[in-house]
Scaffold this active site. Structure first.
Site, PDB file in Angstrom:
ATOM      1  CG  HIS A 209      -2.101  -0.841   0.924  1.00  0.00           C
ATOM      2  ND1 HIS A 209      -2.106  -2.241   1.744  1.00  0.00           N
ATOM      3  CD2 HIS A 209      -3.196  -1.005   0.359  1.00  0.00           C
ATOM      4  CE1 HIS A 209      -3.141  -2.818   1.403  1.00  0.00           C
ATOM      5  NE2 HIS A 209      -3.963  -2.230   0.634  1.00  0.00           N
ATOM      6  CG  HIS A 309      -6.952  -1.784  -7.948  1.00  0.00           C
ATOM      7  ND1 HIS A 309      -7.662  -0.933  -7.587  1.00  0.00           N
ATOM      8  CD2 HIS A 309      -6.483  -2.316  -6.957  1.00  0.00           C
ATOM      9  CE1 HIS A 309      -7.973  -0.737  -6.354  1.00  0.00           C
ATOM     10  NE2 HIS A 309      -7.021  -1.571  -5.787  1.00  0.00           N
TER      11      HIS A 309
END
Length: 386
Positions: A209, A309
Site C-alpha cells: 500500500h 486492480h
C-alpha cells in the site's frame, strides 16, 4: 440514438473495520431503450462523494443529447474541455472512467457483441484470479497460515495480503515510513508462515500500500525474497517512479503498482524507467476501457504484464474481465470473495457468483455482460440528469 438520461446510484454501505464502502454506479439511458453501466473506482477510502458529483457534472455538460456510440469523441471532450482533465486525479478520472465503461456497454449491446469483440477479439477463454480480503482480523503468523489454507481450500491458486497492515496488537493500521522493527519482523514471519502452509504451488502476492520508506522496503523486501512472492505491490510511494526503481533494482521480487496512477501519462515514467513489472490499472479510475487498452498496449512495448486492480463492485469486475479477455499481456486478476455486504446484488447475474476453481469463464453476453438490479438499487440514493 441519443443519450436521454444519466442516473448515478450512491450505493453507500457505511464504515466497516477498515474503511467506508461507497460504490458509485453510473447508468446511461438512451432514447432507443439501450442502457449501459459503469462504476466509479472510489469505493473505499475518502472521495466517493466527489466522484459521484463529478459524474453528475460531466453528464450535464457532455452527455445529454450525444450519440453514445461516439466513445472517443466524448472521452476527448471530458479530458480536454473540462480544463481539469488535463491535470486530473481520482475524482475526475473516476467519473470519466465510469461514463466511458457505460458507453462501451451500450455499444456492445447495440451491436449484440461483448466489449472484447470491439477491442480486437478474445485472447483467452478464462481468467485466473487471486483472492484478496481474506485476512481481516488475523494477527499471529499461525492465524495467517490457517486463514490462507481456507482460501486454498476454496479453490484459489493465488492470494494477496498486506503483512505490514496489521499492528503487533492486532489493529489494522498503516506503518510509518520507518516501520518499528518488531512490527516489520512480525510481517516477515506472517509471510513465511503463509508460504509454509500453502506450499510451493500457490502464488503469494504482497500489497504494501505504498507505506514503507525506500530503505525499509529494500531491507524487508530482501527478507521476503525467500518466500518467493508473485509480486511486491507498491512497496513505496506509488507516485515516485525513481524510488520504485531503486527498490526494483535491489529486491529480487517482481514489482507491481498502478492502482493510483491515472492515464497513460502517469504510467510513462514507470514504464520508461522499467520500475514496474506488473501494472495494475483500475478500470474505474484509469480513464475507463478507452484509456486502459492504450495503457496496456504501451506496457506491452516494455514486456510489462497487466493485472487490473479490482476492489469495488460487480460492474468493475465485468469491465476488468472484458479487458483481460482482449489484451495479450494480461497475467492475473484481483477480486474479493469474502465481502460481508451484499454488493454483488448490484447486478442481476454477477460474474463473481460464476467463479470456479479460482477462475472466471469469459462471458459471451453483449456489452460488459451484466445488467443492473433495479429492485436492489432503489434502496439507495441517486442523482438524475436528464
Amino acid at each position: 440514438m441519443k443519450i436521454s438520461k444519466v442516473i448515478i446510484h450512491n450505493v453507500d454501505y457505511g464504515a466497516d473495520a477498515h474503511t467506508h464502502w461507497q460504490i458509485g454506479i453510473v447508468r446511461i439511458e438512451t432514447d432507443e431503450g439501450v442502457q449501459g453501466c459503469g462504476e466509479i473506482g472510489l469505493a473505499y477510502g475518502t472521495g466517493a462523494e466527489g466522484g459521484i458529483h463529478m459524474a453528475r457534472a460531466l453528464a450535464e455538460r457532455f452527455l445529454i443529447g450525444r450519440d453514445p456510440l461516439q466513445i472517443e469523441p466524448i472521452w476527448d471532450d471530458m479530458f480536454r474541455r473540462t480544463f481539469w482533465g488535463q491535470g486530473g486525479g481520482p475524482i475526475i478520472y473516476g467519473a470519466m472512467s465510469a461514463i466511458d465503461n457505460a458507453l462501451w456497454d451500450i455499444k456492445g449491446k447495440t451491436l449484440g457483441v461483448p466489449v472484447f469483440e470491439l477491442m480486437a477479439g478474445r485472447m483467452r477463454d478464462d481468467i485466473r484470479l487471486y483472492a484478496n480480503g481474506w485476512f481481516v482480523g488475523l494477527n499471529t503468523p499461525e492465524e495467517w497460515a490457517e486463514g490462507a489454507l481456507k482460501v486454498v481450500a476454496d479453490g484459489y491458486t493465488a492470494l494477496k495480503f498486506d503483512p505490514f497492515g496489521q499492528t503487533p496488537d492486532g489493529r489494522w493500521w498503516y506503518p510509518r515510513r520507518h516501520i518499528d522493527r518488531d512490527w516489520a519482523l512480525l510481517a516477515v514471519r506472517r509471510v513465511e508462515a503463509v508460504r509454509k502452509a500453502v506450499g510451493d504451488d500457490i502464488d503469494i502476492c504482497l500489497d504494501i500500500h505504498g507505506n514503507l520508506g525506500t530503505t525499509d522496503a529494500i531491507i524487508y523486501g530482501r527478507m521476503l525474497e525467500a518466500s518467493r512472492p508473485f509480486f511486491y505491490e507498491e512497496p513505496v510511494d506509488p507516485l515516485n517512479a525513481a524510488c520504485m526503481k531503486k527498490v526494483s533494482d535491489n529486491v529480487k521480487i517482481p514489482i507491481a503498482g498502478g492502482e493510483r496512477l491515472y492515464l497513460r501519462y502517469q504510467y510513462r515514467p514507470f514504464l520508461e524507467q522499467q520500475a514496474i513489472d506488473i501494472i495494475q490499472p483500475d478500470l474505474g479510475l484509469c480513464g475507463g476501457l478507452t484509456e486502459a487498452r492504450k495503457i496496456a498496449a504501451y506496457a506491452e512495448t516494455y514486456n510489462v504484464h497487466v493485472q487490473p486492480h479490482n476492489c469495488g463492485g460487480p460492474v468493475s469486475t465485468a469491465a476488468c474481465v472484458q479487458l483481460d479477455a482482449a489484451i495479450p499481456n494480461f497475467i492475473i486478476m484481483e477480486w474479493f470473495p469474502y465481502f460481508a455486504d451484499d454488493r454483488y446484488a448490484i447486478v442481476t447475474d454477477p460474474l463473481e457468483r460464476r467463479q470456479s476453481d479460482g477462475r472466471y469463464r469469459v462471458p459471451d453476453r453483449p456489452g460488459l455482460g451484466v445488467e443492473l438490479n433495479d429492485d436492489y438499487l432503489k434502496r439507495f440514493d441517486a442523482l438524475v440528469v436528464a
